[in-house]
Each structure stands twice: as structure tokens, then as C-alpha cells.
Design an enzyme around this catalytic site. Sequence first.
Site, PDB file in Angstrom:
ATOM      1  N   SER A 124      23.027  68.606 -65.469  1.00 35.89           N
ATOM      2  CA  SER A 124      23.666  67.536 -66.224  1.00 35.89           C
ATOM      3  C   SER A 124      22.739  67.085 -67.344  1.00 35.89           C
ATOM      4  O   SER A 124      21.508  67.124 -67.204  1.00 35.89           O
ATOM      5  CB  SER A 124      23.920  66.381 -65.257  1.00 35.89           C
ATOM      6  OG  SER A 124      24.109  65.192 -65.966  1.00 35.89           O
ATOM      7  N   TYR A 151      21.135  60.238 -58.667  1.00 32.30           N
ATOM      8  CA  TYR A 151      21.964  61.388 -59.076  1.00 32.30           C
ATOM      9  C   TYR A 151      21.199  62.284 -60.051  1.00 32.30           C
ATOM     10  O   TYR A 151      21.081  63.490 -59.855  1.00 32.30           O
ATOM     11  CB  TYR A 151      23.271  60.892 -59.724  1.00 32.30           C
ATOM     12  CG  TYR A 151      24.036  62.005 -60.400  1.00 32.30           C
ATOM     13  CD1 TYR A 151      24.698  62.960 -59.648  1.00 32.30           C
ATOM     14  CD2 TYR A 151      24.067  62.118 -61.798  1.00 32.30           C
ATOM     15  CE1 TYR A 151      25.381  64.010 -60.260  1.00 32.30           C
ATOM     16  CE2 TYR A 151      24.743  63.149 -62.415  1.00 32.30           C
ATOM     17  CZ  TYR A 151      25.404  64.091 -61.644  1.00 32.30           C
ATOM     18  OH  TYR A 151      26.059  65.137 -62.255  1.00 32.30           O
ATOM     19  N   LYS A 155      19.540  66.234 -59.675  1.00 28.50           N
ATOM     20  CA  LYS A 155      19.774  67.390 -60.556  1.00 28.50           C
ATOM     21  C   LYS A 155      18.443  67.941 -61.065  1.00 28.50           C
ATOM     22  O   LYS A 155      18.226  69.149 -61.116  1.00 28.50           O
ATOM     23  CB  LYS A 155      20.657  66.987 -61.746  1.00 28.50           C
ATOM     24  CG  LYS A 155      22.079  66.641 -61.363  1.00 28.50           C
ATOM     25  CD  LYS A 155      22.838  67.867 -60.886  1.00 28.50           C
ATOM     26  CE  LYS A 155      24.229  67.539 -60.411  1.00 28.50           C
ATOM     27  NZ  LYS A 155      24.888  68.645 -59.702  1.00 28.50           N
ATOM     28  N   PHE A 180      27.376  68.259 -70.849  1.00 27.78           N
ATOM     29  CA  PHE A 180      27.448  66.956 -71.498  1.00 27.78           C
ATOM     30  C   PHE A 180      28.655  66.210 -70.879  1.00 27.78           C
ATOM     31  O   PHE A 180      28.677  66.052 -69.678  1.00 27.78           O
ATOM     32  CB  PHE A 180      27.380  67.116 -73.024  1.00 27.78           C
ATOM     33  CG  PHE A 180      25.916  67.296 -73.411  1.00 27.78           C
ATOM     34  CD1 PHE A 180      25.218  68.446 -73.038  1.00 27.78           C
ATOM     35  CD2 PHE A 180      25.205  66.276 -74.003  1.00 27.78           C
ATOM     36  CE1 PHE A 180      23.841  68.567 -73.271  1.00 27.78           C
ATOM     37  CE2 PHE A 180      23.832  66.387 -74.256  1.00 27.78           C
ATOM     38  CZ  PHE A 180      23.161  67.545 -73.884  1.00 27.78           C
ATOM     39  N   ASN A 201      34.365  56.889 -65.470  1.00 25.74           N
ATOM     40  CA  ASN A 201      34.172  57.525 -66.773  1.00 25.74           C
ATOM     41  C   ASN A 201      35.233  57.086 -67.776  1.00 25.74           C
ATOM     42  O   ASN A 201      36.326  56.657 -67.403  1.00 25.74           O
ATOM     43  CB  ASN A 201      34.185  59.053 -66.634  1.00 25.74           C
ATOM     44  CG  ASN A 201      33.016  59.539 -65.803  1.00 25.74           C
ATOM     45  OD1 ASN A 201      33.206  60.058 -64.714  1.00 25.74           O
ATOM     46  ND2 ASN A 201      31.811  59.339 -66.303  1.00 25.74           N
ATOM     47  N   ASP A 299      23.034  52.258 -69.625  1.00 29.64           N
ATOM     48  CA  ASP A 299      23.675  53.122 -70.619  1.00 29.64           C
ATOM     49  C   ASP A 299      22.723  53.452 -71.770  1.00 29.64           C
ATOM     50  O   ASP A 299      21.952  52.601 -72.224  1.00 29.64           O
ATOM     51  CB  ASP A 299      24.924  52.450 -71.193  1.00 29.64           C
ATOM     52  CG  ASP A 299      26.204  52.950 -70.543  1.00 29.64           C
ATOM     53  OD1 ASP A 299      26.124  53.850 -69.689  1.00 29.64           O
ATOM     54  OD2 ASP A 299      27.284  52.430 -70.896  1.00 29.64           O
TER      55      ASP A 299
HETATM   56  P1  NAD Z   1      34.128  66.899 -58.448  1.00 32.78           P
HETATM   57  O1  NAD Z   1      33.733  65.807 -57.518  1.00 32.78           O
HETATM   58  O2  NAD Z   1      35.498  66.900 -59.010  1.00 32.78           O
HETATM   59  O3  NAD Z   1      33.888  68.308 -57.728  1.00 32.78           O
HETATM   60  C1  NAD Z   1      32.879  68.522 -56.767  1.00 32.78           C
HETATM   61  C2  NAD Z   1      33.519  69.283 -55.615  1.00 32.78           C
HETATM   62  O4  NAD Z   1      32.514  69.534 -54.627  1.00 32.78           O
HETATM   63  C3  NAD Z   1      34.641  68.509 -54.936  1.00 32.78           C
HETATM   64  O5  NAD Z   1      35.735  69.388 -54.741  1.00 32.78           O
HETATM   65  C4  NAD Z   1      34.038  68.070 -53.604  1.00 32.78           C
HETATM   66  O6  NAD Z   1      35.011  67.962 -52.608  1.00 32.78           O
HETATM   67  C5  NAD Z   1      33.036  69.188 -53.356  1.00 32.78           C
HETATM   68  N1  NAD Z   1      31.884  68.812 -52.530  1.00 32.78           N
HETATM   69  C6  NAD Z   1      31.057  67.751 -52.697  1.00 32.78           C
HETATM   70  N2  NAD Z   1      30.080  67.781 -51.776  1.00 32.78           N
HETATM   71  C7  NAD Z   1      30.285  68.894 -51.028  1.00 32.78           C
HETATM   72  C8  NAD Z   1      29.608  69.483 -49.932  1.00 32.78           C
HETATM   73  N3  NAD Z   1      28.516  68.920 -49.411  1.00 32.78           N
HETATM   74  N4  NAD Z   1      30.090  70.637 -49.410  1.00 32.78           N
HETATM   75  C9  NAD Z   1      31.204  71.212 -49.929  1.00 32.78           C
HETATM   76  N5  NAD Z   1      31.879  70.696 -50.954  1.00 32.78           N
HETATM   77  C10 NAD Z   1      31.426  69.552 -51.504  1.00 32.78           C
HETATM   78  O7  NAD Z   1      33.040  66.945 -59.601  1.00 32.78           O
HETATM   79  P2  NAD Z   1      33.041  67.767 -60.975  1.00 32.78           P
HETATM   80  O8  NAD Z   1      33.227  66.799 -62.088  1.00 32.78           O
HETATM   81  O9  NAD Z   1      33.931  68.941 -60.882  1.00 32.78           O
HETATM   82  O10 NAD Z   1      31.515  68.212 -61.015  1.00 32.78           O
HETATM   83  C11 NAD Z   1      31.095  69.476 -60.525  1.00 32.78           C
HETATM   84  C12 NAD Z   1      29.583  69.562 -60.634  1.00 32.78           C
HETATM   85  O11 NAD Z   1      29.197  69.367 -61.988  1.00 32.78           O
HETATM   86  C13 NAD Z   1      28.841  68.509 -59.811  1.00 32.78           C
HETATM   87  O12 NAD Z   1      27.692  69.107 -59.264  1.00 32.78           O
HETATM   88  C14 NAD Z   1      28.466  67.482 -60.847  1.00 32.78           C
HETATM   89  O13 NAD Z   1      27.294  66.781 -60.487  1.00 32.78           O
HETATM   90  C15 NAD Z   1      28.230  68.344 -62.075  1.00 32.78           C
HETATM   91  N6  NAD Z   1      28.414  67.597 -63.332  1.00 32.78           N
HETATM   92  C16 NAD Z   1      29.590  66.944 -63.558  1.00 32.78           C
HETATM   93  C17 NAD Z   1      29.749  66.216 -64.734  1.00 32.78           C
HETATM   94  C18 NAD Z   1      31.022  65.431 -65.003  1.00 32.78           C
HETATM   95  O14 NAD Z   1      31.005  64.536 -65.830  1.00 32.78           O
HETATM   96  N7  NAD Z   1      32.153  65.748 -64.368  1.00 32.78           N
HETATM   97  C19 NAD Z   1      28.715  66.176 -65.687  1.00 32.78           C
HETATM   98  C20 NAD Z   1      27.536  66.871 -65.418  1.00 32.78           C
HETATM   99  C21 NAD Z   1      27.398  67.579 -64.239  1.00 32.78           C
HETATM  100  N1  UDP Z   2      32.537  53.391 -71.414  1.00 31.73           N
HETATM  101  C1  UDP Z   2      33.207  52.221 -71.722  1.00 31.73           C
HETATM  102  N2  UDP Z   2      34.126  51.750 -70.821  1.00 31.73           N
HETATM  103  C2  UDP Z   2      34.420  52.374 -69.647  1.00 31.73           C
HETATM  104  C3  UDP Z   2      33.716  53.585 -69.341  1.00 31.73           C
HETATM  105  C4  UDP Z   2      32.779  54.048 -70.240  1.00 31.73           C
HETATM  106  O1  UDP Z   2      32.982  51.631 -72.763  1.00 31.73           O
HETATM  107  O2  UDP Z   2      35.238  51.881 -68.871  1.00 31.73           O
HETATM  108  C5  UDP Z   2      31.566  53.949 -72.377  1.00 31.73           C
HETATM  109  C6  UDP Z   2      30.138  54.048 -71.849  1.00 31.73           C
HETATM  110  O3  UDP Z   2      29.444  52.845 -72.076  1.00 31.73           O
HETATM  111  C7  UDP Z   2      29.598  55.229 -72.652  1.00 31.73           C
HETATM  112  C8  UDP Z   2      30.828  56.117 -72.873  1.00 31.73           C
HETATM  113  O4  UDP Z   2      31.966  55.276 -72.669  1.00 31.73           O
HETATM  114  O5  UDP Z   2      29.156  54.795 -73.934  1.00 31.73           O
HETATM  115  C9  UDP Z   2      30.909  57.283 -71.890  1.00 31.73           C
HETATM  116  O6  UDP Z   2      30.788  56.782 -70.566  1.00 31.73           O
HETATM  117  P1  UDP Z   2      30.990  57.727 -69.311  1.00 31.73           P
HETATM  118  O7  UDP Z   2      30.739  56.895 -68.091  1.00 31.73           O
HETATM  119  O8  UDP Z   2      32.296  58.426 -69.408  1.00 31.73           O
HETATM  120  O9  UDP Z   2      29.857  58.849 -69.487  1.00 31.73           O
HETATM  121  P2  UDP Z   2      28.257  58.719 -69.431  1.00 31.73           P
HETATM  122  O10 UDP Z   2      27.874  57.341 -69.827  1.00 31.73           O
HETATM  123  O11 UDP Z   2      27.893  59.039 -68.029  1.00 31.73           O
HETATM  124  O12 UDP Z   2      27.765  59.722 -70.405  1.00 31.73           O
END
Ligand code: NAD
Ligand code: UDP
Length: 343
Positions: A124, A151, A155, A180, A201, A299
Site C-alpha cells: 500500500s 495497518y 504492510k 494508491f 473511504n 490524514d
Molecule cells: P477486501 O477486504 O475487499 O478483500 C480482502 C479479502 O481477504 C476479503 O475477501 C476477506 O474476506 C479476505 N480475508 C481477510 N483476512 C483473511 C484471512 N485471514 N484468511 C482468508 N481470507 C481473508 O480488501 P481489498 O480492498 O480487496 O484489499 C485487498 C488487499 O489490498 C488487502 O491486503 C489490502 O490491505 C490491500 N490494499 C487495499 C487498498 C484499498 O484501498 N482497497 C489499498 C492498498 C492496499
Molecule cells: N475523505 C473525506 N470524507 C470522507 C472520506 C474521505 O473528505 O468521508 C477524504 C480524506 O480526507 C482524503 C480523501 O478523501 O483526503 C481520501 O480518503 P480515503 O479514506 O478514501 O483514502 P486515504 O486517505 O486512505 O488515502
Amino acid sequence: MHVLVTGGAGYIGSHTCLSLLESGMDVTVIDNFCNSSPEALQRVQSLTGRSIRVIEADVRDAEALETVFSGPRIDAVIHFAGLKAVGESVAKPMLYYDNNVAGTFTLLQAMQRANVSTLVFSSSATVYGDPAPEHLPLKETAPCGITHSPYATSKWTVERCLADLHAAQPEWRIARLRYFNPVGAHSSGRIGENPSGTPNNLMPFVSQVACGARPKLSIFGDDYPTHDGTGVRDYIHVMDLAEGHVATLKYLASHPQGELLTLNLGTGQGCSVLDVVKTFETASGRPVPYEIVPRRPGDVPAYYADPSQAQKLLHWRATRSLRDMCADTWRWQAANPQGYDHR
Ligand code: NAD
Ligand code: UDP
């Protein structure tokens, strides 16, 4: 290629499974469904006309992993499974280290036993901590590890462990992908992000306001040093991200001697909260009422990627616009107001 996708029923995982199947790869998913629904994988199968081997299990369960790896030969693993709510990680750090760090170790041990040494890890942009403005756009070489939540620390810890593993056993092919801000949904509107409870988010919150499920958006601060005072992020369409994973697997497959890749997956474009609100209103034809409230603690004013390394090595680039991200989010939201829970 047969790919094991951990967390494959989740938001990014389900879209990536779709891209993998469409590019001709076979897919096994292991997921404990703690933050997802099996329905997502049903829909991926119906969209692609291909089947997925689905195993309901936890990645911390060594025996379950043993069973998975003793089935049809797995060539590579994409490891999405983990917990991702930053605020929750502050309240429950042990839960996050157990799922995200210990879970990855159990997976790596199972891979080692099964002689599978190709791994794509979901990292991330939070590993960059609080980037100084002179480091924008963020290159992979920017300082990392001054993290602000369990968190982000989880990572960064896994990233470090993977580097140590590769240093000791350079035949491993590892990609550490720093996402991102993934948003949007598949253009069919059949799969998308399915947050439980109040979304943390921005994009899912905006779409719930647009459909009337919530009265207004709170914008966290309008006095940041950005073009309109609201926070700036690098939003990337989830299908661009999914395709980035397929490109990464192809890259790793062409490096049989071993590899340790660290790549930003972003668009390189910074968009403000108000940019997102305005674009969403245009794409959906719905108003998104908002009020300005104080900044959210922790933030960062702005961050966005320098994605040139991924573009160069993977021959991949994000092609979908903010307008596409909003239109696809809206199509998913309008067709599935309750997510996967009610059809
Ligand atoms: P998500 O929660 O939708 O998907 C994660 C999946 O993993 C879910 O289906 C959940 O049930 C499963 N899971 C969680 N813990 C588990 C475990 N111990 N065993 C088996 N399954 C498990 O999240 P996402 O948005 O799809 O994110 C996927 C990955 O990407 C995560 O590792 C997250 O940290 C990373 N990531 C996400 C974002 C984002 O904004 N969505 C940004 C950066 C990194
Ligand atoms: N944000 C906001 N209101 C919300 C959720 C997010 O103004 O209810 C803003 C937050 O302050 C940031 C941007 O939207 O500037 C993206 O936030 P998000 O939580 O989606 O992602 P992250 O901050 O983890 O990158």
C-alpha cells in the site's frame, strides 16, 4: 498458469480474478469471507463463463493451505487476504499483525513446502508514511517505514520480510505492489466494492450519498495546501489495478532466475475530494451534498504516484479516467444498492 488468489472474493481480488480468467489463467481462491461474499465469485464466473476453485479457509490455517497446495499444481500466488481498515488497526493492532503478518508467514511456509516461489503481494502507498511535498510524485525510492498505523506497519513489515527472503533465496520471484487509491467497479456493474457498515473511504461514501442512502458527505478539511484546499489522492480504477496484476505475473514468469520487484500502481494524477465530488455528480446526474468539517486526524494533505517504473517494466499503464471511475462506481451502486446482500 494456475494462480492461487488469497482474499479473491474481496474488492480488488474479485476484479483481479476476472482479469486472470479473461487472460486464460486458471484460478483457485482461498478466502474466509470475513469481509466479502461468495456471491462476488459467482458473478465473476458468470461474467467470464469460467469456473474458479473456491476454498473457504483462513490463510493462517496451515493445514488448509497444505490441502490447497496438494491439489492441482499452483504456479503463482497473489496475496490479497488481509484486513485493511486503518482506524480499526489502531484499536486492534494484534488482530492486524495476526492476519496481515502472521497470515503471510503461514502462506510463505506453505509455499516453501510446496515449492511455489512466485508471489505478488498487496502492499500500500501507506508505507510511505507522511510524504514531504518535495517527494511528490512518490517514487518507489522515497523514504518508507515511518508508518502511522498498525495497518501500514503490517504492510511495511511484510515488505521487509519479503526482501530478506529474496536476499537469502534469490530464486524467489516476488512483486511488492504499492496500490494508491483503488476505486470504481467492473463496467458490467455486476461486481464492485461492498463495504460493510459506514464506508471509511471517500468513493463508496460519495456513491451512497448520491443514491440517497446517506444525507451528505463530510469533507475532512478545506485548508490543505492543495489546488482547492481539500485532500489530494491518486485514484486508480480497480480494473486498471487488476490488469496490473496480470502484467506483473507475466513479468515474473519471464524472469525465471528470480526477481524482487517493488512497484507503485497508480495513475500519477492527483485528484482532490472536490474533484471527485464534482465528477461524480456529472457521471451520475445526482447531487452530492456535502459540508466541510475539521481535518481527519492522521490524514496527509496530498500524495500521488510516480507510476513510470511499472509502466516501463510491465508495459502497463492505467488508462481509465476519473470520469470512468465515477461512472462505473455509480453503475454498480445503482444496480446493487445493498451490495451483494440483496439481489
Ligand atoms: P477486501 O477486504 O475487499 O478483500 C480482502 C479479502 O481477504 C476479503 O475477501 C476477506 O474476506 C479476505 N480475508 C481477510 N483476512 C483473511 C484471512 N485471514 N484468511 C482468508 N481470507 C481473508 O480488501 P481489498 O480492498 O480487496 O484489499 C485487498 C488487499 O489490498 C488487502 O491486503 C489490502 O490491505 C490491500 N490494499 C487495499 C487498498 C484499498 O484501498 N482497497 C489499498 C492498498 C492496499
Ligand atoms: N475523505 C473525506 N470524507 C470522507 C472520506 C474521505 O473528505 O468521508 C477524504 C480524506 O480526507 C482524503 C480523501 O478523501 O483526503 C481520501 O480518503 P480515503 O479514506 O478514501 O483514502 P486515504 O486517505 O486512505 O488515502
